[in-house]
Design a protein around this motif. Structure first.
Motif, PDB file in Angstrom:
ATOM      1  N   THR A  44      21.802  13.654  54.304  1.00 48.71           N
ATOM      2  CA  THR A  44      21.814  12.624  53.263  1.00 48.71           C
ATOM      3  C   THR A  44      20.469  12.620  52.540  1.00 48.71           C
ATOM      4  O   THR A  44      19.420  12.684  53.168  1.00 48.71           O
ATOM      5  CB  THR A  44      22.079  11.237  53.864  1.00 48.71           C
TER       6      THR A  44
ATOM      7  N   TYR B 159      18.245  10.759  49.250  1.00 50.84           N
ATOM      8  CA  TYR B 159      18.107   9.608  48.366  1.00 50.84           C
ATOM      9  C   TYR B 159      16.971   9.885  47.386  1.00 50.84           C
ATOM     10  O   TYR B 159      15.976  10.505  47.744  1.00 50.84           O
ATOM     11  CB  TYR B 159      17.737   8.349  49.151  1.00 50.84           C
TER      12      TYR B 159
ATOM     13  N   TYR C  21      14.268   7.827  44.761  1.00 55.62           N
ATOM     14  CA  TYR C  21      13.683   6.544  44.366  1.00 55.62           C
ATOM     15  C   TYR C  21      12.629   6.787  43.294  1.00 55.62           C
ATOM     16  O   TYR C  21      11.955   7.821  43.274  1.00 55.62           O
ATOM     17  CB  TYR C  21      13.009   5.845  45.555  1.00 55.62           C
TER      18      TYR C  21
ATOM     19  N   GLN D  81       9.195   4.944  41.609  1.00 57.31           N
ATOM     20  CA  GLN D  81       8.204   3.891  41.784  1.00 57.31           C
ATOM     21  C   GLN D  81       7.205   3.898  40.641  1.00 57.31           C
ATOM     22  O   GLN D  81       6.382   4.802  40.521  1.00 57.31           O
ATOM     23  CB  GLN D  81       7.473   4.037  43.123  1.00 57.31           C
TER      24      GLN D  81
ATOM     25  N   PRO E  46       9.462   0.749  45.199  1.00 56.79           N
ATOM     26  CA  PRO E  46      10.407   1.848  44.921  1.00 56.79           C
ATOM     27  C   PRO E  46      11.775   1.304  44.539  1.00 56.79           C
ATOM     28  O   PRO E  46      12.289   0.389  45.176  1.00 56.79           O
ATOM     29  CB  PRO E  46      10.463   2.598  46.257  1.00 56.79           C
TER      30      PRO E  46
ATOM     31  N   PHE F 231      15.767   2.292  43.910  1.00 50.64           N
ATOM     32  CA  PHE F 231      16.778   3.285  44.268  1.00 50.64           C
ATOM     33  C   PHE F 231      17.440   3.846  43.012  1.00 50.64           C
ATOM     34  O   PHE F 231      17.841   3.104  42.102  1.00 50.64           O
ATOM     35  CB  PHE F 231      17.829   2.646  45.175  1.00 50.64           C
TER      36      PHE F 231
ATOM     37  N   LEU G 224       6.067   7.718  40.089  1.00 49.30           N
ATOM     38  CA  LEU G 224       6.209   8.533  41.290  1.00 49.30           C
ATOM     39  C   LEU G 224       7.681   8.598  41.637  1.00 49.30           C
ATOM     40  O   LEU G 224       8.363   7.562  41.652  1.00 49.30           O
ATOM     41  CB  LEU G 224       5.448   7.899  42.458  1.00 49.30           C
TER      42      LEU G 224
ATOM     43  N   PHE H 247      10.233   9.650  44.565  1.00 45.96           N
ATOM     44  CA  PHE H 247      10.326   9.979  45.984  1.00 45.96           C
ATOM     45  C   PHE H 247      11.743  10.399  46.340  1.00 45.96           C
ATOM     46  O   PHE H 247      12.719   9.815  45.870  1.00 45.96           O
ATOM     47  CB  PHE H 247       9.945   8.775  46.854  1.00 45.96           C
TER      48      PHE H 247
ATOM     49  N   THR I 128      17.596   6.208  59.874  1.00 43.01           N
ATOM     50  CA  THR I 128      16.425   5.822  59.100  1.00 43.01           C
ATOM     51  C   THR I 128      16.076   6.847  58.038  1.00 43.01           C
ATOM     52  O   THR I 128      16.203   8.056  58.247  1.00 43.01           O
ATOM     53  CB  THR I 128      15.245   5.659  60.059  1.00 43.01           C
ATOM     54  N   GLN I 129      15.610   6.350  56.889  1.00 41.47           N
ATOM     55  CA  GLN I 129      15.214   7.225  55.792  1.00 41.47           C
ATOM     56  C   GLN I 129      13.742   7.603  55.942  1.00 41.47           C
ATOM     57  O   GLN I 129      12.887   6.736  56.130  1.00 41.47           O
ATOM     58  CB  GLN I 129      15.442   6.521  54.456  1.00 41.47           C
ATOM     59  N   TYR I 130      13.470   8.884  55.780  1.00 41.35           N
ATOM     60  CA  TYR I 130      12.111   9.406  55.827  1.00 41.35           C
ATOM     61  C   TYR I 130      11.766   9.946  54.442  1.00 41.35           C
ATOM     62  O   TYR I 130      12.529  10.725  53.868  1.00 41.35           O
ATOM     63  CB  TYR I 130      11.977  10.498  56.884  1.00 41.35           C
ATOM     64  N   PHE I 131      10.614   9.535  53.955  1.00 41.09           N
ATOM     65  CA  PHE I 131      10.239   9.846  52.590  1.00 41.09           C
ATOM     66  C   PHE I 131       9.391  11.112  52.483  1.00 41.09           C
ATOM     67  O   PHE I 131       8.568  11.406  53.362  1.00 41.09           O
ATOM     68  CB  PHE I 131       9.461   8.668  51.980  1.00 41.09           C
ATOM     69  N   GLY I 132       9.611  11.838  51.391  1.00 45.45           N
ATOM     70  CA  GLY I 132       8.763  12.960  51.064  1.00 45.45           C
ATOM     71  C   GLY I 132       7.487  12.497  50.393  1.00 45.45           C
ATOM     72  O   GLY I 132       7.318  11.304  50.126  1.00 45.45           O
ATOM     73  N   PRO I 133       6.584  13.435  50.085  1.00 45.01           N
ATOM     74  CA  PRO I 133       5.284  13.078  49.514  1.00 45.01           C
ATOM     75  C   PRO I 133       5.350  12.601  48.067  1.00 45.01           C
ATOM     76  O   PRO I 133       4.401  12.011  47.567  1.00 45.01           O
ATOM     77  CB  PRO I 133       4.484  14.374  49.622  1.00 45.01           C
TER      78      PRO I 133
ATOM     79  N   ARG J 161       4.596  13.182  41.163  1.00 44.06           N
ATOM     80  CA  ARG J 161       4.025  12.294  40.139  1.00 44.06           C
ATOM     81  C   ARG J 161       4.335  12.877  38.774  1.00 44.06           C
ATOM     82  O   ARG J 161       3.847  13.952  38.432  1.00 44.06           O
ATOM     83  CB  ARG J 161       2.518  12.134  40.317  1.00 44.06           C
TER      84      ARG J 161
ATOM     85  N   PHE K  75      13.585  -2.652  57.718  1.00 41.69           N
ATOM     86  CA  PHE K  75      12.548  -1.666  57.941  1.00 41.69           C
ATOM     87  C   PHE K  75      11.218  -2.166  57.400  1.00 41.69           C
ATOM     88  O   PHE K  75      11.158  -2.897  56.419  1.00 41.69           O
ATOM     89  CB  PHE K  75      12.900  -0.347  57.229  1.00 41.69           C
TER      90      PHE K  75
ATOM     91  N   TYR L  84       7.742  -0.350  56.053  1.00 45.65           N
ATOM     92  CA  TYR L  84       7.074   0.880  55.667  1.00 45.65           C
ATOM     93  C   TYR L  84       5.629   0.554  55.296  1.00 45.65           C
ATOM     94  O   TYR L  84       5.341  -0.490  54.712  1.00 45.65           O
ATOM     95  CB  TYR L  84       7.748   1.545  54.464  1.00 45.65           C
TER      96      TYR L  84
ATOM     97  N   SER M  29       3.330   8.297  49.824  1.00 46.89           N
ATOM     98  CA  SER M  29       4.719   7.916  50.051  1.00 46.89           C
ATOM     99  C   SER M  29       4.831   6.857  51.140  1.00 46.89           C
ATOM    100  O   SER M  29       3.951   6.738  51.999  1.00 46.89           O
ATOM    101  CB  SER M  29       5.543   9.148  50.436  1.00 46.89           C
ATOM    102  N   PRO M  30       5.912   6.077  51.126  1.00 43.04           N
ATOM    103  CA  PRO M  30       6.132   5.098  52.202  1.00 43.04           C
ATOM    104  C   PRO M  30       6.306   5.810  53.542  1.00 43.04           C
ATOM    105  O   PRO M  30       7.030   6.798  53.648  1.00 43.04           O
ATOM    106  CB  PRO M  30       7.422   4.400  51.767  1.00 43.04           C
TER     107      PRO M  30
ATOM    108  N   TYR N 228      17.338  -3.961  63.922  1.00 42.66           N
ATOM    109  CA  TYR N 228      18.722  -4.181  63.531  1.00 42.66           C
ATOM    110  C   TYR N 228      19.320  -5.448  64.147  1.00 42.66           C
ATOM    111  O   TYR N 228      20.318  -5.967  63.652  1.00 42.66           O
ATOM    112  CB  TYR N 228      19.586  -2.985  63.959  1.00 42.66           C
TER     113      TYR N 228
ATOM    114  N   PHE O  78      13.692  -2.725  48.400  1.00 43.30           N
ATOM    115  CA  PHE O  78      12.337  -3.026  48.838  1.00 43.30           C
ATOM    116  C   PHE O  78      11.847  -4.348  48.266  1.00 43.30           C
ATOM    117  O   PHE O  78      12.230  -4.762  47.171  1.00 43.30           O
ATOM    118  CB  PHE O  78      11.373  -1.936  48.367  1.00 43.30           C
TER     119      PHE O  78
END
Lengths: 111, 113
Positions: free
Chosen positions: A31, A33, A35, A37, A43, A45, A88, A90, A99-104, A107, B34, B36, B43-44, B51, B103
């Motif tokens: 998955t 996503y 975003y 910012q 951020p 969506f 930015l 993301f 859980t969602q993990y964000f990339g760097p 910009r 969550f 962050y 990034s976050p 939960y 957020f």
């Protein structure tokens, strides 16, 4: 541990030009996503994909489109760029509902 | 009214103290919550997920959730200067597939020496 990869990290474009942002999710994550910012903002969506199908859509302008490919990487295509698109961008990835993990981030500066 | 509300701060605490960050949300169907951490221009970074009602502890961090009051909090014990950042509260409407995060505007934390 491998993280989300985004390219390019920085991008400068002129108004009315086109930009393509790429995202490579964490291995085995299905998955993705996107975003946006803006300066001093939280951020927002844009869009998400699960198993290469669009799953949810947020406040994404019609000038923007995105897709997820067979290798699960995703691309965000932005056309007719406006000054207000400077932000930015993301990409985040997750494993199904996890859980969602964000990339760097990328910009984007529109001149 | 924003769906997720946070005090923008800055919240200033001395090194070694407890920092308390609060968040309220308006959508009662929210299921996942969550915290962050975001450094300027970065990034976050996920700090905690929660939960179920109650407390969840991970090292120096404790998240608290009260769904009846629609309230989430984050406690940071023994605050360090490296904790100085913006803390974003995020909620997800369901545990369904590819649920977006909404957020808050974030609380800026400053840990002073």
């Amino acid at each position: 541990a491998a993280g989300v990869i985004q390219s390019p990290r920085h991008l400068i474009k002129e108004k009315r030009e086109t930009a393509t942002l790429k995202c490579y999710p964490i291995p085995r994550h299905d998955t993705v996503y996107w975003y946006q910012q803006g300066p001093g903002q939280d951020p927002q969506f844009l869009i998400s994909f699960y198993e290469k199908m669009q799953s949810d859509k947020g406040s994404i302008p019609d000038r923007f489109s995105a897709q997820q490919f067979s290798d699960y990487h995703s691309e965000l295509n932005m056309s007719s760029l406006e000054l207000g698109d400077s932000a930015l961008y993301f990409c985040a990835s997750s494993l199904v509902v996890d859980t969602q993990y964000f990339g760097p981030g990328t910009r984007l500066t529109v001149l | 009214q924003k769906e997720v509300e946070q005090n923008s701060g800055p919240l200033s605490v001395p090194e070694g103290a407890i920092a308390s960050l609060n968040c309220t949300y308006s959508d009662r169907v929210s299921q996942s919550f969550f915290w962050y951490r975001q450094y300027s221009g970065k990034s976050p970074e996920l700090i905690m997920s929660i939960y179920s009602n109650g407390d969840k502890e991970d090292g120096r961090f404790t998240a608290q959730l009260n769904k009846a009051s629609q309230y989430v909090s984050l406690l940071i014990r023994d605050s360090q200067p490296s904790d100085s950042a913006t803390y974003l509260c995020a909620v997800s409407p369901a545990t369904g597939t590819a649920s977006k995060l909404t957020f808050g505007t974030g609380t800026r934390l400053q840990v002073t020496l």
